[in-house]
Design an enzyme around this catalytic site. Structure first.
Site, PDB file in Angstrom:
ATOM      1  N   GLU A   1      13.787 -10.280   7.110  1.00 41.83           N
ATOM      2  CA  GLU A   1      12.893 -11.800   6.818  1.00 41.83           C
ATOM      3  C   GLU A   1      14.020 -12.946   7.003  1.00 41.83           C
ATOM      4  OE1 GLU A   1       9.897 -11.352   7.088  1.00 41.83           O
ATOM      5  OE2 GLU A   1       9.695  -9.047   6.550  1.00 41.83           O
TER       6      GLU A   1
ATOM      7  N   GLU B   1      10.115 -11.964  16.118  1.00 44.73           N
ATOM      8  CA  GLU B   1      10.494 -10.622  15.901  1.00 44.73           C
ATOM      9  C   GLU B   1      12.021 -10.238  16.527  1.00 44.73           C
ATOM     10  OE1 GLU B   1       9.136  -9.051  13.606  1.00 44.73           O
ATOM     11  OE2 GLU B   1       9.539  -6.924  13.876  1.00 44.73           O
TER      12      GLU B   1
HETATM   13 ZN    ZN Z   1       9.172  -9.004  11.254  1.00 45.64          ZN
END
Ligand code: ZN
Length: 504
Positions: free
Chosen positions: A269, A298
């Site tokens: 995160e 991502e």
């Molecule tokens: Zn993620």
């Protein structure tokens, strides 16, 4: 730009910025809902969010705003690469998509998503796929309608993928994921057959939550997460959200008997957070200040979680600190044994618990199945069987029930078809970016061993973060790495890392 165009551009930007501020208020409500909200407050929160979502949608489809965008597009058509032209092009694209969807369809999609998630929760609890099947059938039907309404370059799935990975094509992603499967399946099999296996029980000793919290915060700060412009809180399903140019929220969950979940969760995160914190503040509210796509987002989280956080040199720096924080759990564990344990590759049933190698096989299965559903090649009723077959084929295991099989993820029940591949795109892009950073910066491992992550972060800021949506994901990866999306760097990374560990 001619003077009248400048004025018009300013007006359009002003409108977009205010819309973004409004959207960020809704994000804040979402963050609060997932970290603080008492359960009895959920209904009023839904009213608040729905009202705001409606107002935000109105601002997007506003006709005056649309007319101004059209006018600007025409007058900027000669200077396609100018910053203003890019901003207008991205705004136009986003707006056109919103305008194309009939209101009845939007409402029906939202309603079905709510009902779908309720049905899914119940079905998962009772391990009862047939109870969820009618909602899934309805969802697939609506997603087909959505694809037709939006239009697509080659196949209906393109339209759905585009929601999360703008301008990406199924025909581009499919073969790369296919290639990844061809390389990964034998690699995972040979890892399974190796006589050398890690002892992962050391990761399941007692790790006091307070110490985990401090350790994870130190690591997030060490890689560059700025806690004066962000926060870390506790939640059930961890996420990261940017609430504004200087307010990025990350979340995690702690298990006293498992080290990995919180620690690598926070690195993940925080990786998302570093991207949010690296977007140009002065461009806030415009496409030039926003992230490119879920895949690129991502890639940033996976890069920090896996390429950095699961590297040996990261632990050369971090392990003495870990032993200090968790003397009872790790005092007698050698750095090598610890490193092998956190690098474990083992086929498992649950995607969110999968390791960095097998994870992509979980994604590939979902990608293939959701395309087959959308194309009508697979009926919802046959989904559990098809799911289990693919798990056997790719991972060598068969789920004992649908709860640990086809019912494990929330996505399809929430109407999120086309979302899964962005997870693997993230892994692929992460490996591509990281290999390029190493090629340009030299041996990054040495700096990690000294706890210095600045050269890598500065590189990411320069090459990726500061551009906002200047480039599409494909353009960006091509520009940064000199090649398009490729499976090779990720496969190379996994081979180089797992080979010596497993004695392959
Ligand atoms: Zn993620």
């Amino acid at each position: 730009m001619p003077k009248n165009t400048t004025g018009l551009f300013e007006e359009v930007c002003q409108h977009a910025r205010r819309t973004a501020v409004m959207a960020s208020i809704n994000e804040l409500l979402g963050w609060d809902e997932r970290t603080q909200l008492p359960s009895a407050g959920a209904e009023h929160r839904a009213d608040q969010s729905t009202l705001l979502a409606g107002l935000i949608h109105q601002r997007w489809i506003d006709e005056k705003f649309g007319g101004q965008i059209e006018e600007l597009s025409a007058s900027l058509s000669e200077e396609k690469d100018a910053d203003a032209a890019v901003v207008v092009r991205r705004l136009k694209r986003q707006r056109d998509k919103k305008v194309k969807l009939p209101r009845t369809l939007v409402e029906e999609l939202a309603r079905t998503a709510v009902l779908g998630q309720q049905a899914w929760q119940e079905a998962r609890r009772n391990d009862d796929f047939p109870a969820f099947q009618p909602l899934l059938e309805r969802t697939v039907e609506l997603k087909r309608e959505q694809a037709e309404a939006l239009g697509y370059p080659q196949c209906p799935y393109d339209a759905l993928l585009d929601e999360f990975e703008p301008e990406e094509l199924t025909a581009n992603v499919g073969p790369v994921l296919e290639k990844l499967r061809e390389e990964l399946v034998p690699l995972v099999t040979s890892i399974q057959q190796s006589g050398r296996q890690p002892d992962c029980s050391v990761l399941h000793r007692k790790f006091p939550v307070e110490a985990q919290d401090r350790f994870a915060r130190e690591a997030a700060a060490a890689i560059g997460f700025d806690f004066s412009r962000g926060r870390l809180d506790v939640t059930t399903h961890p996420f990261c959200c940017g609430l504004g140019p200087n307010d990025c929220r990350i979340t995690t969950r702690f298990y006293e008997d498992f080290f990995n979940a919180a620690f690598f969760g926070v690195l993940h995160e925080a990786g998302h957070g570093l991207y949010e914190q690296g977007l140009p503040v002065e461009q806030y509210g415009l496409p030039s200040g926003e992230f490119v796509s879920l895949g690129i987002h991502e890639s940033q989280s996976r890069l920090w979680e896996n390429l950095v956080g699961r590297s040996r040199e990261f632990w050369t720096y971090c392990y003495p600190r870990a032993q200090e924080k968790f003397p009872a759990a790790l005092g007698d564990v050698s750095p090598d044994d610890f490193f092998f344990a956190i690098s474990e590759v083992r086929p498992s049933l649950i995607r969110v618990e999968a390791d960095e190698a097998t994870y992509n096989l979980h994604i590939l299965i979902r990608f293939e199945l959701e395309r087959a559903l959308l194309d009508g090649d697979l009926q919802a009723a046959d989904l559990p069987g098809a799911w289990n077959e693919k798990y056997q084929q790719y991972l060598g295991i068969t789920p004992p029930n649908d709860r640990e099989g086809v019912l494990q993820d929330v996505h399809w029940s929430a109407g999120l078809i086309g979302y899964f591949p962005t997870y693997s795109l993230g892994n692929l892009y992460a490996a591509q970016f990281f290999a390029q950073a190493e090629a340009e910066l030299g041996n990054l491992a040495e700096s990690f061993a000294e706890g210095d992550f600045r050269p890598l972060l500065d590189w990411l800021r320069e090459k990726i973060h500061r551009h906002g949506q200047r480039y599409t994901a494909s353009e960006l990866v091509e520009r940064v790495t000199g090649r398009g999306l490729s499976a090779a760097p990720l496969v190379e990374h996994l081979r180089t890392k797992m080979g010596p560990l497993y004695g392959l």
